[in-house]
Each structure stands twice: as C-alpha cells, then as structure tokens.
Scaffold this motif. Structure first.
Motif, PDB file in Angstrom:
ATOM      1  N   ALA A  24       0.827  -1.217   0.000  1.00 53.32           N
ATOM      2  CA  ALA A  24       0.000   0.000   0.000  1.00 53.32           C
ATOM      3  C   ALA A  24       0.858   1.262   0.000  1.00 53.32           C
ATOM      4  CB  ALA A  24      -0.932  -0.007   1.210  1.00 53.32           C
ATOM      5  N   MET A  25       1.993   1.234   0.719  1.00 50.50           N
ATOM      6  CA  MET A  25       2.822   2.436   0.839  1.00 50.50           C
ATOM      7  C   MET A  25       4.142   2.351   0.067  1.00 50.50           C
ATOM      8  SD  MET A  25       2.161   3.584   4.823  1.00 50.50           S
ATOM      9  CE  MET A  25       2.374   1.978   5.600  1.00 50.50           C
ATOM     10  N   GLY A  26       4.435   1.189  -0.508  1.00 49.21           N
ATOM     11  CA  GLY A  26       5.667   1.040  -1.264  1.00 49.21           C
ATOM     12  C   GLY A  26       6.904   1.118  -0.397  1.00 49.21           C
ATOM     13  N   LYS A  66      -0.554   8.583  -0.453  1.00 52.37           N
ATOM     14  CA  LYS A  66      -0.450   7.128  -0.581  1.00 52.37           C
ATOM     15  C   LYS A  66       0.674   6.554   0.281  1.00 52.37           C
ATOM     16  CE  LYS A  66      -2.421   6.728  -5.231  1.00 52.37           C
ATOM     17  NZ  LYS A  66      -2.194   6.275  -6.635  1.00 52.37           N
ATOM     18  N   GLU A  67       1.564   7.401   0.776  1.00 50.67           N
ATOM     19  CA  GLU A  67       2.655   6.925   1.611  1.00 50.67           C
ATOM     20  C   GLU A  67       2.300   6.925   3.094  1.00 50.67           C
ATOM     21  OE1 GLU A  67       6.190   9.073   0.718  1.00 50.67           O
ATOM     22  OE2 GLU A  67       6.400   8.165  -1.273  1.00 50.67           O
ATOM     23  N   THR A  74      -4.575   0.320   6.535  1.00 48.93           N
ATOM     24  CA  THR A  74      -4.341  -0.830   5.656  1.00 48.93           C
ATOM     25  C   THR A  74      -3.111  -1.614   6.106  1.00 48.93           C
ATOM     26  OG1 THR A  74      -5.374   0.226   3.748  1.00 48.93           O
ATOM     27  CG2 THR A  74      -3.795  -1.523   3.290  1.00 48.93           C
ATOM     28  N   PHE A  75      -2.075  -0.894   6.491  1.00 46.56           N
ATOM     29  CA  PHE A  75      -0.828  -1.547   6.905  1.00 46.56           C
ATOM     30  C   PHE A  75      -1.052  -2.482   8.083  1.00 46.56           C
ATOM     31  CE2 PHE A  75       3.199  -1.289   9.455  1.00 46.56           C
ATOM     32  CZ  PHE A  75       3.975  -2.058   8.597  1.00 46.56           C
ATOM     33  N   GLN A 129       0.268  17.027   8.229  1.00 47.87           N
ATOM     34  CA  GLN A 129       0.173  17.258   6.789  1.00 47.87           C
ATOM     35  C   GLN A 129       0.333  15.992   5.946  1.00 47.87           C
ATOM     36  OE1 GLN A 129       2.826  20.531   5.972  1.00 47.87           O
ATOM     37  NE2 GLN A 129       1.198  22.050   6.276  1.00 47.87           N
ATOM     38  N   PRO A 130       1.200  15.027   6.356  1.00 45.30           N
ATOM     39  CA  PRO A 130       1.261  13.782   5.585  1.00 45.30           C
ATOM     40  C   PRO A 130      -0.051  12.992   5.608  1.00 45.30           C
ATOM     41  CG  PRO A 130       3.233  14.047   6.913  1.00 45.30           C
ATOM     42  CD  PRO A 130       2.266  15.101   7.372  1.00 45.30           C
TER      43      PRO A 130
END
Length: 286
Positions: A33-35, A110-111, A116-117, A191-192
């Motif tokens: 999901a986050m690469g 997306k990071e 999900t993780f 912010q992320p």
C-alpha cells in the motif's frame, strides 16, 4: 555454607532466566500500500519454542512522536512486555505507526496508509510467520495515546479481525490536539495525513473515535479503556465513556492516578493483558 550459597545463586540465576525467557524478533513487513518496508517488534513467549500449539496475538500500538520499539525501550521496567507474553502465553506484536499517522489511511497521501498496513499487511505477515490463532478469536488490540485511538478506531472499523480492544490515555478526540500550545506544530506533523486541510477541526472530528460510538455499539466488542486523572486527554476519555454508557455499550472504564507518562502506561498495560486473557480464554472454547 559455601555450597549452599552456590546452589542459591544458581537457583536465582535460573529463576531470572525463566522470568525473562521471552524472545524478541524484529520482523520486516513489506507494505504494498505504501511502497515501503517497515519494522515490527514481535515478542514470543518462552512457551512458543517448547510447543507446536497456536498462540493468541496482542497488537500493541505506540503513541505519537514514537516508533515500533517504544514499548520495549521506554517503560521503566524494560522486561514488562516480555513478562506479560510469558505470563499469558501470548505473542505481542508492536508494529510501526510512524510519528503522527493516527493509524488511519490518508485520503491525500499514498505513503501514509497505516489502517491498511496494520489490518492487512502486518496481520497477514504475522500469521504467515508464526503459529498464531489466525482469526478474530485469537486477536486483541490496544495502545497508548495515538495508539489508543488507533486500537479503538481499527477495531471499530474491522470487527472481523479482533475479539477485544483497548485504549490507554487514548487521543479519542483528535481535535483536542489543535487546542494545545503546539497547535502549529501539530498541523505541520499532520500534513502527511490530511495535507492542506491538516488545520481543519472538522476533519479531525470526523476521524475521531468519539464519532464512532454507534459503530462501537453495533460491533459489541469487549472494550477496556483507561486514562490518568492528570492526563491532558482525560476529558475526551470521560466523554467517550459517557457516550458508551448512553449507548448501553458494555465496557471496562477506569481512571487512575497519573498523567501522560510511561510510568502510567507501565501500570496500565498489565490490566489490559489480564482483561484480554479472560476474553481469549472464552473464545478458545468456541
């Protein structure tokens, strides 16, 4: 007399070894999901290596500004988690949640997909790597502060994954953070997760556990919630308790002396482990 002292020393050494026999693994968890690949600490009870049985798992989440190893490094008693794993014959998993993810999936980044993780990638990796009870009857989740929010949030949204949940000093009303002196810093740190809207009180409230009382009622998961009376998060926790009482949701709620400190959480975690053990013993017979 000398022989007696030697035997006593050997006995005490053996006893110490038995007490601190739990093993710690550092598990690499790849996140599609986050690469990225993140770490999770896994504490295996001493009994794990001595049997071929499957074991229940307690997921233990860290707080804001922290990382996956906090529960192993920051408690006054550095063997607290080890001892609880041995005492209750459970695997304890401490996944990475980054400094300010709040364990939610960011709608803009997306990071930062930590819901999900944890609920998909970490659980799947743990179940594939260890002999676990790989269904909800063998999983519980709790955490401190941001992790308390995360545990209640994730269990409310994924009741199919856990049989009980808890929160210690939980940030159950995320908007509370914006009322602190460091609100500008909070906006920057978030912010992320929320991007340009990280200063929006409404957005924080929409993702808060306080807004999930109806969902929590529908799920009927056993809950344990506590907070220190000197904690800056005590009022949001009292409000959550009131809403759960109003909704007639069975839950264990406690206020104890203490603040937002590791001394408080070291005292709190054994109560959660005991609570969960009772639930897990019941689900084991189903």
């Amino acid at each position: 007399m000398k022989k007696f002292k030697t035997l006593l020393s050997a006995f005490l050494l053996c006893l110490t070894t038995m007490t601190y026999a739990a093993k710690v693994d550092t598990l690499q968890v790849a996140s599609t999901a986050m690469g990225k690949t993140y770490k999770a600490a896994v504490v295996l009870p001493n009994s794990y290596a001595k049997s071929k049985s499957t074991f229940p798992v307690m997921y233990l989440l860290h707080g804001a500004y922290g990382h996956f190893s906090d529960w192993l490094k920051n408690t006054p008693n550095k063997k607290l988690v080890h001892n609880l794993a041995d005492q209750y014959n459970m695997i304890i998993v401490m996944p990475e949640g980054e400094t300010f993810s709040f364990y939610i999936d960011s709608p803009v980044n997306k990071e930062s997909q930590f819901e999900t993780f944890v609920t998909q990638e970490v659980i799947q990796k743990v179940d594939k790597t260890y002999r676990t009870i790989a269904n909800k009857n063998g999983r519980v989740i709790t955490g401190l502060s941001m992790g308390g929010h995360g545990a209640l949030y994730l269990s409310a949204r994924h009741p199919d994954l856990f049989c009980a949940a808890g929160s210690m000093s939980g940030a159950v009303d995320m908007s509370t953070m914006l009322n602190r002196d460091s609100s500008a810093q909070i906006v920057k740190l978030m912010q992320p997760v929320f991007g340009d809207k990280s200063g929006s009180t409404e957005l924080y409230e929409q993702n808060s556990v306080l807004r999930m009382a109806d969902k929590i009622k529908a799920n009927k998961l056993p809950l344990i919630i506590d907070c220190g009376v000197d904690d800056f998060l005590i009022e949001p926790n009292r409000e959550l308790h009131r809403r759960l009482v109003y909704n007639k949701v069975d839950h264990d709620y406690t206020e104890r002396p203490g603040a937002h400190t590791w001394d408080y959480w070291e005292n709190s975690l054994p109560y959660h482990a005991l609570f969960f053990n009772k639930i897990l013993l019941k689900t084991k017979t189903k």
